[in-house]
Design a protein around this motif. Sequence first.
Motif, short mmCIF file in Angstrom:
data_model
loop_
_atom_site.label_atom_id
_atom_site.label_comp_id
_atom_site.label_asym_id
_atom_site.label_seq_id
_atom_site.Cartn_x
_atom_site.Cartn_y
_atom_site.Cartn_z
N ASP A 120 0.81 -1.21 0.00
CA ASP A 120 0.00 0.00 0.00
C ASP A 120 0.85 1.27 0.00
O ASP A 120 0.52 2.24 -0.70
CB ASP A 120 -0.94 0.00 1.21
N GLY A 121 1.93 1.29 0.76
CA GLY A 121 2.77 2.48 0.82
C GLY A 121 3.33 2.89 -0.52
O GLY A 121 3.15 4.04 -0.97
N PRO A 122 4.02 1.99 -1.23
CA PRO A 122 4.54 2.36 -2.56
C PRO A 122 3.44 2.76 -3.55
O PRO A 122 3.65 3.68 -4.36
CB PRO A 122 5.24 1.07 -3.03
N ALA A 128 0.49 9.65 -5.76
CA ALA A 128 0.80 11.07 -5.58
C ALA A 128 1.66 11.62 -6.71
O ALA A 128 1.72 12.84 -6.91
CB ALA A 128 1.50 11.29 -4.24
N VAL A 129 2.34 10.72 -7.42
CA VAL A 129 3.18 11.14 -8.55
C VAL A 129 2.42 10.84 -9.85
O VAL A 129 2.20 9.68 -10.17
CB VAL A 129 4.53 10.41 -8.56
N PRO A 130 2.00 11.85 -10.60
CA PRO A 130 1.25 11.59 -11.85
C PRO A 130 2.06 10.74 -12.82
O PRO A 130 3.28 10.89 -12.93
CB PRO A 130 1.00 13.00 -12.41
N SER A 131 1.36 9.86 -13.51
CA SER A 131 2.04 9.01 -14.49
C SER A 131 2.72 9.83 -15.58
O SER A 131 3.79 9.46 -16.07
CB SER A 131 1.04 8.03 -15.13
N LEU A 132 2.10 10.95 -15.94
CA LEU A 132 2.70 11.80 -16.98
C LEU A 132 4.00 12.44 -16.49
O LEU A 132 4.86 12.78 -17.30
CB LEU A 132 1.71 12.89 -17.40
#
Length: 280
Positions: A120-122, A128-132
Amino acid sequence: MTLALPRPAVTLPVGGFADRRHLRRLGLRKPVPFARLLGVVLLLVAWAGAVEFGLLDERKLSAPWTVVHTGWDLFRAGTLVENVGASLNRSLLGLAIGIAVGTALALIAGLSRLGESLVDGPLQVKRAVPSLGLIPLLILWLGIGETFKVVVIALGVIVTMYMQFHAALVAIDKRFVELAEVQGVSRPDFIRRVVIPGSLPGFFLGLRLSVTNSWLLLIVVESVNAIDGLGKMMSSAQNYGQADVILVGLVIYGIFGLSSDAGIRLLERKVLSWRRTIAN
């Protein structure tokens, strides 16, 4: 002192039953087939009317009949078929990988405290980090070939699928857990007969959102030095001011999005036929 008030006498009809009270229905009415297309039809009518009466500049927004004519020309030339095939291949491959990995990670995290601690953490960090935002790093690692495009789509789908399915798995009513414990149900049977069926609505919601997300990411990755695909076709049309070609690509995206969502809805209705909601 408490006074006992006499109850009013109830006169029963000859049959012995009181008249049934008329119930006012508060839920939604019975769904009408293809009713969701009504808004689309109205939008097309407004679009055509605005072009016909000169409210829209055809150089910036071509008329619907112009788009249809351009799409037919591209189809006969084979350009549209080639680009659609390339886009479908990328989208379906990334979608399949993302759904499989996202579902597996959700099961690991949702059915085990140890799995939740490791997974769950990763995944929350990735959410929180957009794929783009990962595109520059992925280009550095994978180059700008097909692998890069499929990986970007898969990463976005993994997070979407995981979040929805994992939330459904951990939201099972605790009373069902306690009832299963009292009945002496084994853990495999509990997972198979209670947890999985109870989390299926969340799974299908994640599936629908994942399909939508895959089409969104496809448009982006096909604009990064692609040699074919709908995104490449639209980017090239932008350079030459071909609004009709761009609209053809958007229409194709819309058709794929609506048809895939409708297919998932139909499958969900069949699988979850036991569930009674306001929508059905």
